[in-house]
Scaffold this motif. Structure first.
Motif, PDB file in Angstrom:
ATOM      1  N   VAL A  25       0.714  -1.410   0.038  1.00  0.00           N
ATOM      2  CA  VAL A  25      -0.010   0.173  -0.147  1.00  0.00           C
ATOM      3  C   VAL A  25       0.456   1.376   0.153  1.00  0.00           C
ATOM      4  CG1 VAL A  25      -1.370   1.089   1.036  1.00  0.00           C
ATOM      5  CG2 VAL A  25      -1.863  -1.321   1.464  1.00  0.00           C
ATOM      6  N   PHE A  26       0.700   1.857  -0.526  1.00  0.00           N
ATOM      7  CA  PHE A  26       1.250   3.413  -0.837  1.00  0.00           C
ATOM      8  C   PHE A  26       0.734   4.417  -0.441  1.00  0.00           C
ATOM      9  CE2 PHE A  26       3.600   1.378  -4.309  1.00  0.00           C
ATOM     10  CZ  PHE A  26       4.874   1.594  -4.128  1.00  0.00           C
ATOM     11  N   THR A  27       0.767   4.860   0.930  1.00  0.00           N
ATOM     12  CA  THR A  27       0.217   6.664   0.612  1.00  0.00           C
ATOM     13  C   THR A  27       0.563   7.223   0.244  1.00  0.00           C
ATOM     14  OG1 THR A  27       2.145   7.027   2.728  1.00  0.00           O
ATOM     15  CG2 THR A  27      -0.037   5.181   3.224  1.00  0.00           C
ATOM     16  N   SER A  28      -0.209   8.210   0.880  1.00  0.00           N
ATOM     17  CA  SER A  28      -0.185   9.616  -0.134  1.00  0.00           C
ATOM     18  C   SER A  28      -0.943  10.647   0.418  1.00  0.00           C
ATOM     19  CB  SER A  28      -0.406   9.442  -2.375  1.00  0.00           C
ATOM     20  OG  SER A  28      -1.720   9.262  -2.556  1.00  0.00           O
ATOM     21  N   GLN A  29      -0.627  11.697  -0.849  1.00  0.00           N
ATOM     22  CA  GLN A  29      -2.259  13.331   0.047  1.00  0.00           C
ATOM     23  C   GLN A  29      -3.475  12.775  -0.427  1.00  0.00           C
ATOM     24  OE1 GLN A  29       1.478  13.777  -1.411  1.00  0.00           O
ATOM     25  NE2 GLN A  29       2.041  14.791   0.639  1.00  0.00           N
ATOM     26  N   GLY A  31      -4.818   9.626  -0.293  1.00  0.00           N
ATOM     27  CA  GLY A  31      -5.330   8.802   0.449  1.00  0.00           C
ATOM     28  C   GLY A  31      -4.304   7.260   0.327  1.00  0.00           C
ATOM     29  N   ARG A  32      -5.276   6.221   0.430  1.00  0.00           N
ATOM     30  CA  ARG A  32      -4.331   5.042   0.798  1.00  0.00           C
ATOM     31  C   ARG A  32      -4.358   4.087  -0.701  1.00  0.00           C
ATOM     32  NH1 ARG A  32      -5.175   2.156   6.268  1.00  0.00           N
ATOM     33  NH2 ARG A  32      -3.224   0.758   5.322  1.00  0.00           N
ATOM     34  N   VAL A  33      -3.371   4.166  -1.637  1.00  0.00           N
ATOM     35  CA  VAL A  33      -3.354   3.921  -2.994  1.00  0.00           C
ATOM     36  C   VAL A  33      -2.342   2.107  -2.825  1.00  0.00           C
ATOM     37  CG1 VAL A  33      -1.951   3.728  -5.732  1.00  0.00           C
ATOM     38  CG2 VAL A  33      -3.077   5.651  -4.682  1.00  0.00           C
ATOM     39  N   ASP A  34      -3.318   1.766  -3.255  1.00  0.00           N
ATOM     40  CA  ASP A  34      -3.088   0.168  -3.161  1.00  0.00           C
ATOM     41  C   ASP A  34      -2.498  -0.909  -4.720  1.00  0.00           C
ATOM     42  OD1 ASP A  34      -2.897  -2.839  -2.609  1.00  0.00           O
ATOM     43  OD2 ASP A  34      -4.811  -2.538  -2.245  1.00  0.00           O
ATOM     44  N   THR A  35      -1.822  -1.656  -4.391  1.00  0.00           N
ATOM     45  CA  THR A  35      -1.388  -1.699  -6.362  1.00  0.00           C
ATOM     46  C   THR A  35      -0.792  -3.122  -5.607  1.00  0.00           C
ATOM     47  OG1 THR A  35       0.924  -1.311  -5.452  1.00  0.00           O
ATOM     48  CG2 THR A  35      -0.433  -0.206  -7.034  1.00  0.00           C
ATOM     49  N   SER A  36      -1.250  -4.325  -6.582  1.00  0.00           N
ATOM     50  CA  SER A  36      -0.480  -5.764  -6.617  1.00  0.00           C
ATOM     51  C   SER A  36       0.552  -6.100  -7.438  1.00  0.00           C
ATOM     52  CB  SER A  36      -1.594  -6.691  -8.070  1.00  0.00           C
ATOM     53  OG  SER A  36      -2.748  -6.397  -6.832  1.00  0.00           O
ATOM     54  N   PHE A  37       1.348  -6.643  -6.702  1.00  0.00           N
ATOM     55  CA  PHE A  37       2.876  -7.210  -6.808  1.00  0.00           C
ATOM     56  C   PHE A  37       3.354  -8.499  -7.529  1.00  0.00           C
ATOM     57  CE2 PHE A  37       3.111  -2.655  -5.725  1.00  0.00           C
ATOM     58  CZ  PHE A  37       4.113  -2.340  -6.824  1.00  0.00           C
ATOM     59  N   GLN A  38       4.065  -9.051  -7.795  1.00  0.00           N
ATOM     60  CA  GLN A  38       4.736 -10.139  -7.914  1.00  0.00           C
ATOM     61  C   GLN A  38       5.504 -10.435  -6.883  1.00  0.00           C
ATOM     62  OE1 GLN A  38       6.171 -11.799 -11.577  1.00  0.00           O
ATOM     63  NE2 GLN A  38       7.256 -12.996 -10.735  1.00  0.00           N
ATOM     64  N   ASP A  39       6.374  -9.831  -6.627  1.00  0.00           N
ATOM     65  CA  ASP A  39       7.283 -10.068  -5.844  1.00  0.00           C
ATOM     66  C   ASP A  39       7.902  -8.131  -5.368  1.00  0.00           C
ATOM     67  OD1 ASP A  39       9.733 -12.319  -5.406  1.00  0.00           O
ATOM     68  OD2 ASP A  39      11.104  -9.793  -5.567  1.00  0.00           O
ATOM     69  N   VAL A  40       8.651  -9.069  -3.790  1.00  0.00           N
ATOM     70  CA  VAL A  40       8.557  -7.889  -2.587  1.00  0.00           C
ATOM     71  C   VAL A  40       9.728  -8.443  -2.004  1.00  0.00           C
ATOM     72  CG1 VAL A  40       8.524  -6.192  -1.227  1.00  0.00           C
ATOM     73  CG2 VAL A  40       6.073  -7.238  -1.949  1.00  0.00           C
ATOM     74  N   VAL A 107       5.335   3.248   2.537  1.00  0.00           N
ATOM     75  CA  VAL A 107       4.961   2.517   1.885  1.00  0.00           C
ATOM     76  C   VAL A 107       4.626   0.995   2.717  1.00  0.00           C
ATOM     77  CG1 VAL A 107       5.538   0.514  -0.253  1.00  0.00           C
ATOM     78  CG2 VAL A 107       6.535   2.873  -0.602  1.00  0.00           C
ATOM     79  N   LEU A 108       3.923   1.070   2.898  1.00  0.00           N
ATOM     80  CA  LEU A 108       2.785  -0.060   4.077  1.00  0.00           C
ATOM     81  C   LEU A 108       2.916  -1.874   2.567  1.00  0.00           C
ATOM     82  CD1 LEU A 108       0.395   1.178   5.534  1.00  0.00           C
ATOM     83  CD2 LEU A 108       3.203   1.369   6.433  1.00  0.00           C
ATOM     84  N   VAL A 109       3.997  -2.298   3.770  1.00  0.00           N
ATOM     85  CA  VAL A 109       4.023  -3.941   3.198  1.00  0.00           C
ATOM     86  C   VAL A 109       3.287  -5.232   4.254  1.00  0.00           C
ATOM     87  CG1 VAL A 109       5.301  -6.365   2.339  1.00  0.00           C
ATOM     88  CG2 VAL A 109       6.028  -3.205   1.886  1.00  0.00           C
ATOM     89  N   TYR A 110       2.559  -6.262   3.707  1.00  0.00           N
ATOM     90  CA  TYR A 110       1.742  -6.628   5.012  1.00  0.00           C
ATOM     91  C   TYR A 110       1.920  -7.891   4.448  1.00  0.00           C
ATOM     92  CZ  TYR A 110      -0.882  -2.636   6.077  1.00  0.00           C
ATOM     93  OH  TYR A 110      -1.886  -0.910   6.852  1.00  0.00           O
ATOM     94  N   LEU A 111       1.869  -8.773   4.867  1.00  0.00           N
ATOM     95  CA  LEU A 111       1.835 -10.316   4.950  1.00  0.00           C
ATOM     96  C   LEU A 111       0.009 -10.889   5.516  1.00  0.00           C
ATOM     97  CD1 LEU A 111       5.187 -12.425   6.630  1.00  0.00           C
ATOM     98  CD2 LEU A 111       3.558 -12.635   3.902  1.00  0.00           C
TER      99      LEU A 111
END
Length: 160
Positions: A25-29, A31-40, A107-111
Motif C-alpha cells: 500500500v502506497f500512502t499519499s496526500q 489517500g491510500r493507493v493499493d497496488t498488486s505485485f508479484q514479488d517484494v 509504503v506499507l507491506v503486509y503479509l
C-alpha cells in the motif's frame, strides 16, 4: 501514517506466516493507493561498523557502530498502464531531470493470512523511486512482461 487501533486488533499471530500472500500500500496526500505485485524484496537493514585500533593493543581491533544501511525496496509486477498512479509518480521522479521536487511517500507491506487479514507489517518511511526497469522480452517463453521498481527510503520499521 501509522496503523489505526482497530487495524492492530486484526493482526494474526500465526506462526510461521506464509510469504506468498501479501499486499503493498502506497500512502499519499490523496489517500491510500493499493497496488498488486508479484514479488517484494529488499527488506533489509545492516549495521555497519568502523574498525579502529586500540592504543597499545596490537592483538585485536575494535569495531564501533557507524551507521545503518538499508537496501532498496524492490517491487516486481506486470507492466502497469501509463495512467496508473504509481507509474505516474515514478515517471515524474525519474523523467523530470529533477526539475520538480521529489515527493516521498510511506509504503506499507503486509503479509496476509487466508482471510486477507494482516499477519505482519512493515512501514518504509519517505520512499521514492530510484530505478525503474523492464525485464527482458523472450519470444520462446509465455510469460507476463514484468517491470521492476526500486525505492530508496529513509528507514523502515516492523509494525507487527
Amino acid at each position: 501514517m501509522l496503523l489505526m487501533d482497530q487495524d492492530k486488533d486484526q493482526f494474526s499471530n500465526e506462526y510461521p506466516p506464509p510469504s506468498f500472500h501479501f499486499k503493498v500500500v502506497f500512502t499519499s496526500q490523496t489517500g491510500r493507493v493499493d497496488t498488486s505485485f508479484q514479488d517484494v524484496s529488499g527488506i533489509s537493514a545492516t549495521l555497519t561498523a568502523e574498525e579502529t585500533t586500540q592504543g597499545g593493543e596490537n592483538s585485536s581491533n575494535i569495531f564501533l557502530p557507524k551507521s545503518i544501511d538499508y537496501s532498496n525496496l524492490v517491487l516486481k509486477r506486470g507492466i502497469a498502464p501509463l495512467d496508473s498512479p504509481l507509474a505516474t509518480w515514478c515517471s515524474k521522479v525519474l523523467h523530470s531531470d529533477l526539475a520538480e521536487p521529489i515527493i516521498p511517500t510511506d509504503v506499507l507491506v503486509y503479509l496476509l493470512n487466508e482471510e486477507r487479514s494482516p499477519m505482519r507489517a512493515w512501514c518504509f518511511v519517505r520512499a521514492y523511486p530510484v530505478k525503474w526497469s523492464v525485464e527482458a522480452f523472450n519470444s520462446t517463453k509465455n510469460e507476463v512482461a514484468i517491470e521492476t521498481i526500486e525505492l530508496k527510503y529513509h528507514h523502515f520499521y516492523r509494525m507487527m
